[in-house]
Design a protein around this motif. Structure first.
Motif, PDB file in Angstrom:
ATOM      1  N   ASP A 258       0.663  25.788  -7.137  1.00 64.64           N
ATOM      2  CA  ASP A 258       1.433  24.538  -7.235  1.00 64.64           C
ATOM      3  C   ASP A 258       3.062  24.853  -7.331  1.00 64.64           C
ATOM      4  O   ASP A 258       3.472  25.572  -7.964  1.00 64.64           O
ATOM      5  N   ALA A 259       3.647  24.170  -6.500  1.00 65.92           N
ATOM      6  CA  ALA A 259       5.177  24.161  -6.702  1.00 65.92           C
ATOM      7  C   ALA A 259       5.655  23.754  -7.940  1.00 65.92           C
ATOM      8  O   ALA A 259       6.823  23.789  -8.381  1.00 65.92           O
ATOM      9  N   GLU A 260       5.029  22.606  -8.005  1.00 65.39           N
ATOM     10  CA  GLU A 260       5.571  21.706  -9.442  1.00 65.39           C
ATOM     11  C   GLU A 260       4.053  21.280  -9.992  1.00 65.39           C
ATOM     12  O   GLU A 260       2.926  21.068  -9.622  1.00 65.39           O
ATOM     13  N   ALA A 261       4.243  20.960 -11.449  1.00 66.92           N
ATOM     14  CA  ALA A 261       3.222  19.988 -11.944  1.00 66.92           C
ATOM     15  C   ALA A 261       2.677  18.832 -11.348  1.00 66.92           C
ATOM     16  O   ALA A 261       3.559  18.166 -10.492  1.00 66.92           O
ATOM     17  N   PRO A 262       1.386  18.380 -11.335  1.00 63.60           N
ATOM     18  CA  PRO A 262       0.986  17.276 -10.617  1.00 63.60           C
ATOM     19  C   PRO A 262       1.581  15.908 -10.936  1.00 63.60           C
ATOM     20  O   PRO A 262       1.974  15.094 -10.083  1.00 63.60           O
ATOM     21  N   TYR A 263       2.312  15.977 -12.179  1.00 67.39           N
ATOM     22  CA  TYR A 263       2.951  14.660 -12.537  1.00 67.39           C
ATOM     23  C   TYR A 263       4.147  14.190 -11.756  1.00 67.39           C
ATOM     24  O   TYR A 263       4.198  13.259 -11.145  1.00 67.39           O
ATOM     25  N   TRP A 264       4.749  15.340 -11.249  1.00 63.20           N
ATOM     26  CA  TRP A 264       6.024  15.371 -10.368  1.00 63.20           C
ATOM     27  C   TRP A 264       5.605  15.337  -8.763  1.00 63.20           C
ATOM     28  O   TRP A 264       6.343  14.323  -8.194  1.00 63.20           O
ATOM     29  N   SER A 265       4.647  15.910  -8.482  1.00 61.57           N
ATOM     30  CA  SER A 265       4.242  15.870  -7.106  1.00 61.57           C
ATOM     31  C   SER A 265       3.388  14.723  -6.912  1.00 61.57           C
ATOM     32  O   SER A 265       3.784  14.092  -5.401  1.00 61.57           O
ATOM     33  N   MET A 266       2.738  13.983  -7.523  1.00 59.17           N
ATOM     34  CA  MET A 266       2.168  12.734  -7.219  1.00 59.17           C
ATOM     35  C   MET A 266       3.215  11.695  -7.031  1.00 59.17           C
ATOM     36  O   MET A 266       3.206  10.959  -6.304  1.00 59.17           O
ATOM     37  N   ALA A 267       4.327  11.639  -8.162  1.00 53.97           N
ATOM     38  CA  ALA A 267       5.290  10.838  -7.895  1.00 53.97           C
ATOM     39  C   ALA A 267       6.303  10.898  -6.600  1.00 53.97           C
ATOM     40  O   ALA A 267       6.559  10.270  -6.066  1.00 53.97           O
ATOM     41  N   ARG A 268       6.485  12.221  -6.323  1.00 53.80           N
ATOM     42  CA  ARG A 268       7.258  12.443  -5.155  1.00 53.80           C
ATOM     43  C   ARG A 268       6.399  12.061  -4.028  1.00 53.80           C
ATOM     44  O   ARG A 268       7.238  11.451  -2.965  1.00 53.80           O
ATOM     45  N   HIS A 269       5.442  12.389  -3.897  1.00 50.84           N
ATOM     46  CA  HIS A 269       4.640  11.625  -2.737  1.00 50.84           C
ATOM     47  C   HIS A 269       4.717  10.099  -2.369  1.00 50.84           C
ATOM     48  O   HIS A 269       4.914   9.729  -1.392  1.00 50.84           O
ATOM     49  N   ALA A 270       4.602   9.568  -3.691  1.00 54.32           N
ATOM     50  CA  ALA A 270       4.805   7.865  -3.686  1.00 54.32           C
ATOM     51  C   ALA A 270       5.887   7.588  -3.078  1.00 54.32           C
ATOM     52  O   ALA A 270       6.187   6.625  -2.210  1.00 54.32           O
ATOM     53  N   ASN A 271       7.046   8.421  -3.426  1.00 52.40           N
ATOM     54  CA  ASN A 271       8.428   7.987  -3.001  1.00 52.40           C
ATOM     55  C   ASN A 271       8.613   8.194  -1.620  1.00 52.40           C
ATOM     56  O   ASN A 271       9.325   7.609  -0.997  1.00 52.40           O
ATOM     57  N   ARG A 272       8.157   9.272  -1.077  1.00 53.53           N
ATOM     58  CA  ARG A 272       8.289   9.451   0.284  1.00 53.53           C
ATOM     59  C   ARG A 272       7.628   8.571   1.135  1.00 53.53           C
ATOM     60  O   ARG A 272       8.171   8.110   2.140  1.00 53.53           O
ATOM     61  N   MET A 273       6.327   8.100   0.592  1.00 53.11           N
ATOM     62  CA  MET A 273       5.737   6.912   1.443  1.00 53.11           C
ATOM     63  C   MET A 273       6.638   5.777   1.195  1.00 53.11           C
ATOM     64  O   MET A 273       6.554   5.043   2.471  1.00 53.11           O
ATOM     65  N   ALA A 274       7.071   5.444   0.324  1.00 52.56           N
ATOM     66  CA  ALA A 274       7.906   4.356   0.061  1.00 52.56           C
ATOM     67  C   ALA A 274       9.261   4.309   1.105  1.00 52.56           C
ATOM     68  O   ALA A 274       9.570   3.342   1.348  1.00 52.56           O
ATOM     69  N   ALA A 275       9.650   5.619   0.917  1.00 51.41           N
ATOM     70  CA  ALA A 275      10.953   5.618   1.980  1.00 51.41           C
ATOM     71  C   ALA A 275      10.657   5.596   3.382  1.00 51.41           C
ATOM     72  O   ALA A 275      11.260   4.838   4.110  1.00 51.41           O
ATOM     73  N   ASP A 276       9.358   5.870   3.858  1.00 47.20           N
ATOM     74  CA  ASP A 276       8.810   6.075   5.121  1.00 47.20           C
ATOM     75  C   ASP A 276       8.618   4.419   5.520  1.00 47.20           C
ATOM     76  O   ASP A 276       8.842   3.915   6.370  1.00 47.20           O
ATOM     77  N   LEU A 277       8.024   3.745   4.374  1.00 46.59           N
ATOM     78  CA  LEU A 277       7.612   2.047   4.727  1.00 46.59           C
ATOM     79  C   LEU A 277       9.154   1.410   4.716  1.00 46.59           C
ATOM     80  O   LEU A 277       9.133   0.558   5.682  1.00 46.59           O
ATOM     81  N   ARG A 278      10.003   1.921   3.619  1.00 45.12           N
ATOM     82  CA  ARG A 278      11.338   1.109   3.999  1.00 45.12           C
ATOM     83  C   ARG A 278      12.038   1.255   5.279  1.00 45.12           C
ATOM     84  O   ARG A 278      12.306   0.360   5.740  1.00 45.12           O
ATOM     85  N   ALA A 279      11.778   2.459   5.965  1.00 48.20           N
ATOM     86  CA  ALA A 279      12.911   2.802   7.159  1.00 48.20           C
ATOM     87  C   ALA A 279      11.910   2.045   8.230  1.00 48.20           C
ATOM     88  O   ALA A 279      12.681   1.472   8.910  1.00 48.20           O
ATOM     89  N   GLY A 280      10.664   2.080   8.169  1.00 50.83           N
ATOM     90  CA  GLY A 280       9.987   1.270   9.239  1.00 50.83           C
ATOM     91  C   GLY A 280      10.032  -0.135   9.230  1.00 50.83           C
ATOM     92  O   GLY A 280      10.415  -0.781  10.339  1.00 50.83           O
ATOM     93  N   LEU A 281      10.061  -0.837   7.924  1.00 53.49           N
ATOM     94  CA  LEU A 281      10.536  -2.215   7.953  1.00 53.49           C
ATOM     95  C   LEU A 281      11.866  -2.773   8.477  1.00 53.49           C
ATOM     96  O   LEU A 281      12.064  -3.742   8.933  1.00 53.49           O
ATOM     97  N   VAL A 282      12.973  -1.919   7.923  1.00 50.17           N
ATOM     98  CA  VAL A 282      14.276  -2.031   8.605  1.00 50.17           C
ATOM     99  C   VAL A 282      14.366  -1.762   9.760  1.00 50.17           C
ATOM    100  O   VAL A 282      14.848  -2.677  10.507  1.00 50.17           O
ATOM    101  N   GLY A 283      13.760  -0.903  10.431  1.00 50.78           N
ATOM    102  CA  GLY A 283      13.673  -0.756  11.893  1.00 50.78           C
ATOM    103  C   GLY A 283      13.024  -2.071  12.729  1.00 50.78           C
ATOM    104  O   GLY A 283      13.372  -2.484  13.814  1.00 50.78           O
ATOM    105  N   LEU A 284      12.055  -2.474  11.928  1.00 46.66           N
ATOM    106  CA  LEU A 284      11.511  -3.872  12.467  1.00 46.66           C
ATOM    107  C   LEU A 284      12.698  -5.191  12.468  1.00 46.66           C
ATOM    108  O   LEU A 284      12.124  -6.230  12.989  1.00 46.66           O
ATOM    109  N   GLY A 285      13.535  -4.982  11.722  1.00 50.76           N
ATOM    110  CA  GLY A 285      14.185  -5.977  11.569  1.00 50.76           C
ATOM    111  C   GLY A 285      14.346  -7.025  10.340  1.00 50.76           C
ATOM    112  O   GLY A 285      14.941  -7.807   9.788  1.00 50.76           O
ATOM    113  N   PHE A 286      13.412  -6.429   9.313  1.00 54.89           N
ATOM    114  CA  PHE A 286      13.363  -7.061   7.848  1.00 54.89           C
ATOM    115  C   PHE A 286      14.327  -6.564   7.015  1.00 54.89           C
ATOM    116  O   PHE A 286      14.842  -5.409   7.239  1.00 54.89           O
ATOM    117  N   GLU A 287      15.107  -7.470   6.303  1.00 44.54           N
ATOM    118  CA  GLU A 287      16.032  -7.477   5.297  1.00 44.54           C
ATOM    119  C   GLU A 287      15.659  -6.794   4.039  1.00 44.54           C
ATOM    120  O   GLU A 287      15.049  -7.454   3.426  1.00 44.54           O
TER     121      GLU A 287
END
Length: 352
Positions: A258-287
């Motif tokens: 493990d590079a880090e404890a699961p507590y941090w890796s789980m949250a880091r993954h959720a943040n990455r997915m949120a960033a991908d979602l945000r970028a995608g929605l902005v790309g579609l023209g959502f504000e």
């Protein structure tokens, strides 16, 4: 499609569930008192916080509302109140739980989710203007990440803590989504800094891969004394307390490789997915509404789009703007996959 309504709709993350199953036949003393899992979890949490044994207590709560009520009211006497933002969870989303315990919530006019020294000072000055005739502020309540997904930086956190401590007020930090905040892009606050700056805070488990549970870290002597009694009195004491200890033990114990404890890796993954979602929605023209780097993303949409998103992925409406448009929230979790994000973006393209 998978729901994006919140970050606790799923059960437990695999590492957490495996630990619960592996220890299911064990017999332990109850109420988080003396069982080996709770004791080890306490030591792991103190260590990651950079705190020595005896410098703080680590106590367990069943959920966020319970932690907030016990933590905040444990810092206050009958005639005292807590200062918070107007959108704070204790002021809006907890059915008056703090007030029901005979304590007063004192909201500021801060509108961005961050409690400012200026906003807090206005409330403090007013509440102390008539001596014993008004509720006296004795604590402040802050949330990281905020209700709008904002993440505190060191300068901002230190400013409100310094303001409070200069006036003899305690600081309580709601950490229901603290893991997301501390692993978000651009964050400069460390867990150790929080642990040495605020008087009490908690590490949220319910919203970060656990079945339930929050771990409260308490330096404040008044709350340290009150907690064991308040958690029982206010219905928050879990008889099968080891279930809390097992989950936090598994979350903060790094396995081989493990590079880090699961507590941090789980949250880091959720943040990455949120960033991908945000970028995608902005790309579609959502504000976007605000600039959240956390696992909560907010967007301004039309009423028709809001209804479509709510039906498709459970997106909740947080605000209705003056022009009739609505602010909806999308939340990712440890269980959100890139495929889930792609499915939502594919749907969003049909209503953009």
């Amino acid at each position: 499609m998978r729901m994006f309504r919140n970050d606790y709709s799923e059960g437990a993350a695999p590492r957490i569930m495996d630990a619960l199953v592996a220890t299911n036949d064990e017999q332990c003393v109850g109420y988080t008192e003396g069982d080996p899992h709770c004791e080890r979890a306490r030591r792991l949490i103190l260590d990651v916080c950079g705190l020595d044994e005896g410098e703080a207590d680590v106590q367990f709560c069943v959920g966020g509302t319970s932690a907030n009520v016990i933590g905040v009211t444990g810092m206050l006497r009958d005639w005292e109140g807590v200062i918070c933002t107007r959108d704070a969870h204790i002021n809006v989303h907890e059915t008056g739980a703090v007030a029901a315990c005979g304590r007063t919530v004192l909201p500021t006019d801060d509108a961005d989710g961050f409690l400012s020294p200026e906003g807090a000072e206005r409330v403090y000055a007013f509440q102390t203007s008539c001596g014993r005739h008004m509720t006296r502020p004795a604590a402040v309540y802050v949330t990281n990440a905020t209700e709008l997904g904002g993440v505190w930086d060191t300068a901002r956190l230190d400013a409100i803590c310094d303001w409070a401590h200069e006036r003899g007020l305690r600081v309580f930090l709601d950490g229901a989504r603290l893991a997301s905040a501390l692993t978000s892009e651009g964050n400069d606050v460390t867990l150790s800094h929080i642990a040495h700056t605020v008087d009490a805070f908690y590490l949220g488990g319910t919203k970060n891969g656990m079945l339930f549970g929050e771990a409260m870290v308490i330096r404040d002597e008044r709350l340290r004394e009150a907690f064991p009694f308040l958690v029982k009195e206010r219905g928050g004491l879990v008889a099968k307390g080891r279930l809390l200890g097992v989950q936090f033990e598994a979350a903060f114990e790094r396995g081989e490789g493990d590079a880090e404890a699961p507590y941090w890796s789980m949250a880091r993954h959720a943040n990455r997915m949120a960033a991908d979602l945000r970028a995608g929605l902005v790309g579609l023209g959502f504000e976007p509404y605000g600039s959240s780097p956390s696992n909560q993303q907010f967007f301004v949409v039309s009423p028709a789009q809001q209804a479509a998103f709510e039906q498709a992925v459970g997106a909740e409406t947080f605000y209705v703007l003056d022009d009739g448009r609505k602010v909806v929230r999308f939340v990712t979790s440890w269980a959100t996959s890139r495929g889930d994000v792609d499915d939502l973006l594919e749907f969003a393209a049909t209503i953009a």
